[in-house]
Design a protein around this motif. Structure first.
Motif, short mmCIF file in Angstrom:
data_model
loop_
_atom_site.label_atom_id
_atom_site.label_comp_id
_atom_site.label_asym_id
_atom_site.label_seq_id
_atom_site.Cartn_x
_atom_site.Cartn_y
_atom_site.Cartn_z
N ASP A 67 3.69 -3.63 22.25
CA ASP A 67 4.81 -3.58 21.31
C ASP A 67 5.00 -2.12 20.92
O ASP A 67 4.14 -1.53 20.25
N HIS A 68 6.11 -1.51 21.35
CA HIS A 68 6.39 -0.11 21.03
C HIS A 68 7.12 -0.04 19.69
O HIS A 68 8.31 -0.37 19.62
N PRO A 69 6.47 0.36 18.59
CA PRO A 69 7.18 0.44 17.31
C PRO A 69 8.40 1.35 17.39
O PRO A 69 8.37 2.38 18.06
N HIS A 70 9.47 0.93 16.73
CA HIS A 70 10.76 1.61 16.67
C HIS A 70 11.62 1.37 17.91
O HIS A 70 12.82 1.63 17.86
N ALA A 71 11.01 0.92 19.02
CA ALA A 71 11.80 0.55 20.21
C ALA A 71 11.85 -0.96 20.36
O ALA A 71 12.80 -1.51 20.93
N ALA A 72 10.83 -1.66 19.86
CA ALA A 72 10.81 -3.12 19.85
C ALA A 72 11.69 -3.65 18.73
O ALA A 72 12.03 -2.93 17.77
N ALA A 73 12.05 -4.94 18.83
CA ALA A 73 12.84 -5.57 17.76
C ALA A 73 12.14 -5.41 16.43
O ALA A 73 12.75 -4.99 15.43
N GLY A 74 10.87 -5.73 16.39
CA GLY A 74 10.07 -5.58 15.19
C GLY A 74 8.60 -5.66 15.54
O GLY A 74 8.22 -6.43 16.43
N VAL A 85 6.92 10.37 16.79
CA VAL A 85 8.15 11.16 16.80
C VAL A 85 9.32 10.42 16.15
O VAL A 85 10.35 11.03 15.86
N PHE A 86 9.17 9.12 15.93
CA PHE A 86 10.27 8.36 15.33
C PHE A 86 10.35 8.54 13.82
O PHE A 86 11.36 8.17 13.21
N ALA A 136 9.84 10.81 10.05
CA ALA A 136 10.03 12.16 9.51
C ALA A 136 8.73 12.78 9.02
O ALA A 136 8.66 14.00 8.84
N ASP A 137 7.71 11.98 8.79
CA ASP A 137 6.44 12.48 8.24
C ASP A 137 5.55 12.96 9.38
O ASP A 137 5.12 12.15 10.21
N PRO A 138 5.24 14.25 9.45
CA PRO A 138 4.41 14.76 10.55
C PRO A 138 2.98 14.24 10.53
O PRO A 138 2.25 14.38 11.52
N ASP A 139 2.59 13.64 9.41
CA ASP A 139 1.23 13.09 9.33
C ASP A 139 1.14 11.66 9.87
O ASP A 139 0.04 11.13 10.02
N ASP A 140 2.27 11.02 10.15
CA ASP A 140 2.25 9.67 10.70
C ASP A 140 1.69 9.71 12.12
O ASP A 140 2.18 10.47 12.98
N ARG A 141 0.68 8.90 12.37
CA ARG A 141 0.10 8.80 13.71
C ARG A 141 0.73 7.62 14.44
O ARG A 141 1.16 6.64 13.84
N ARG A 142 0.75 7.69 15.75
CA ARG A 142 1.33 6.61 16.55
C ARG A 142 0.41 5.40 16.54
O ARG A 142 -0.78 5.50 16.84
N GLU A 143 0.98 4.24 16.19
CA GLU A 143 0.25 2.98 16.14
C GLU A 143 0.88 1.99 17.13
O GLU A 143 2.10 1.95 17.27
N LEU A 144 0.04 1.18 17.75
CA LEU A 144 0.52 0.17 18.69
C LEU A 144 -0.11 -1.17 18.38
O LEU A 144 -1.26 -1.25 17.91
N VAL A 145 0.63 -2.23 18.66
CA VAL A 145 0.06 -3.57 18.75
C VAL A 145 0.11 -3.95 20.22
O VAL A 145 1.17 -3.88 20.86
N VAL A 146 -1.02 -4.31 20.78
CA VAL A 146 -1.14 -4.61 22.20
C VAL A 146 -1.79 -5.98 22.36
O VAL A 146 -2.88 -6.22 21.82
N GLN A 147 -1.13 -6.86 23.08
CA GLN A 147 -1.68 -8.18 23.36
C GLN A 147 -2.20 -8.22 24.78
O GLN A 147 -1.50 -7.80 25.72
N ILE A 148 -3.42 -8.70 24.94
CA ILE A 148 -4.06 -8.77 26.25
C ILE A 148 -4.21 -10.23 26.65
O ILE A 148 -4.70 -11.05 25.86
N TRP A 149 -3.78 -10.54 27.86
CA TRP A 149 -4.03 -11.84 28.47
C TRP A 149 -5.02 -11.64 29.62
O TRP A 149 -4.93 -10.64 30.35
#
Length: 366
Positions: free
Chosen positions: A141-148, A33-34, A36-49
């Motif tokens: 890491d939430h893209p667009h809400a995280a620093a980078g 939702v962040f 403008a392209d409706p074809d963009d899918r949500r991507e995450l980087v997740v670190q597991i400890w």
């Protein structure tokens, strides 16, 4: 006064060593939702400890492999950008891809959501302590809400400029909470068949909790409203979303925050103080089951994170409070362990002695 972090994470006190792996996951069913392209899918980087067996010749994993992603955070905190760039030289207590510990067949799972303009590692001291006591922790890491957020192909997504607007933030909290639900789905798949073999069958997905700091705490509460698989909720120092105020929470919940006087001394506006205290109180007072409200006088907002360790500048700039940084660490880890141990490990005596260990804490229960 040095601006180099000269920063060592406290060694975890639990019996388990710590391993870590990082994943890039794409939610093919959900537009981002962040953008403008409706074809963009949500991507995450997740670190597991995860609890691990430490190899004899292990090299500690870096705290932040790519410190360039933190430039927006440095600007927000009023720090010179080189202060956070130095974090690339800091090592953790974790070992990348270490073998999982074998003392338990599986481990309870916690998801961590960081703050606005934060980064997935900013509560590593808390995460490593929880892992050393037998938890798996997955930080988003939430893209667009995280620093980078740096993706494996080199793309860098920095914080959306609209995230400075609290009204806009309120509208995207449900979407960010879906990140946590999606991460839980991916962890379920990983438990079934981890391509690395490290975590296959090692995640106890009948015992899942979520915690977060600042915006991440609001995300954690909203995720619990959306998803009953989360069995315990720990928001830290944050207002509650309007959706959660309206519906309440059914899961055991612990809020860790501080008193209004400390918020005032930190420089928070009266509107932010009122919003935080009244929305927490509104949900706490309507809880149908176990609820805990912890206030720690003298803790500033950044004291709930790794920030006090980063540089002497944090105290000089008024970012961290009068409480000793190690004492702040001890209080947050003691409270979070007591809470998760009781509600995910069924240790009914988990709170015994907490008042004696943390006499400065103001604790209400419901």
């Amino acid at each position: 006064m040095t601006t180099r972090p000269l920063f060592r994470l406290p060694r975890p006190s639990g019996p388990c060593a710590v391993g870590t792996v990082t994943h890039h996951w794409v939610d093919t069913n959900r537009p981002d939702v962040f953008t403008a392209d409706p074809d963009d899918r949500r991507e995450l980087v997740v670190q597991i400890w995860y609890p691990a067996t430490r190899p004899a010749s292990a090299t500690p994993a870096p705290y932040v492999p790519d410190a360039a992603v933190l430039a927006p955070l440095a600007k927000l905190l009023g720090l010179p950008s080189f202060v956070l760039r130095c974090l690339k030289h800091v090592s953790t207590n974790a070992v990348a891809s270490a073998p999982a510990a074998c003392d338990e067949p599986s481990f309870p799972v916690l998801i961590f959501s960081p703050g606005r303009s934060g980064y997935r590692q900013h509560n590593t001291w808390q995460v490593e302590e929880l892992v050393s006591r037998g938890y798996v922790v997955a930080a988003i890491d939430h893209p667009h809400a995280a620093a980078g957020v740096r993706f494996p192909d080199g793309r860098l997504v920095t914080i959306d400029s609209r995230m400075v607007d609290n009204d806009f933030v309120e509208t995207v909290v449900p979407f960010l909470a879906q990140d946590a639900v999606f991460a839980l789905d991916r962890l379920t798949a990983l438990n079934h068949a981890d391509p690395t073999g490290i975590l296959t069958g090692r995640l106890d997905l009948s015992r899942v909790g979520i915690f977060g700091l600042s915006l991440g705490g609001a995300v954690a509460a909203e995720a619990c409203r959306q998803e009953s698989r989360f069995r315990a909720c720990l928001p830290m120092d944050v207002w509650m979303p309007s959706s959660v105020v309206r519906s309440g929470l059914s899961q055991p919940t612990m809020w860790i925050t501080r008193d209004a006087g400390t918020m005032q001394r930190e420089g928070w506006s009266q509107a932010d103080i009122d919003r935080t205290i009244t929305t927490i109180r509104a949900v706490f007072d309507t809880m149908p089951g176990d609820a805990y409200l912890v206030q720690v006088p003298g803790m500033y907002h950044q004291d709930f994170s790794d920030a006090p360790l980063l540089s002497p500048l944090t105290r000089w700039l008024g970012l961290t409070g009068p409480i000793d940084k190690h004492r702040a660490h001890d209080i947050v880890t003691a409270c979070s362990l007591a809470f998760f141990n009781r509600h995910l490990k069924d240790r009914r005596a988990a709170f015994d002695g907490l008042a004696e260990r943390c006499p400065e804490v103001l604790l209400e229960t419901a």
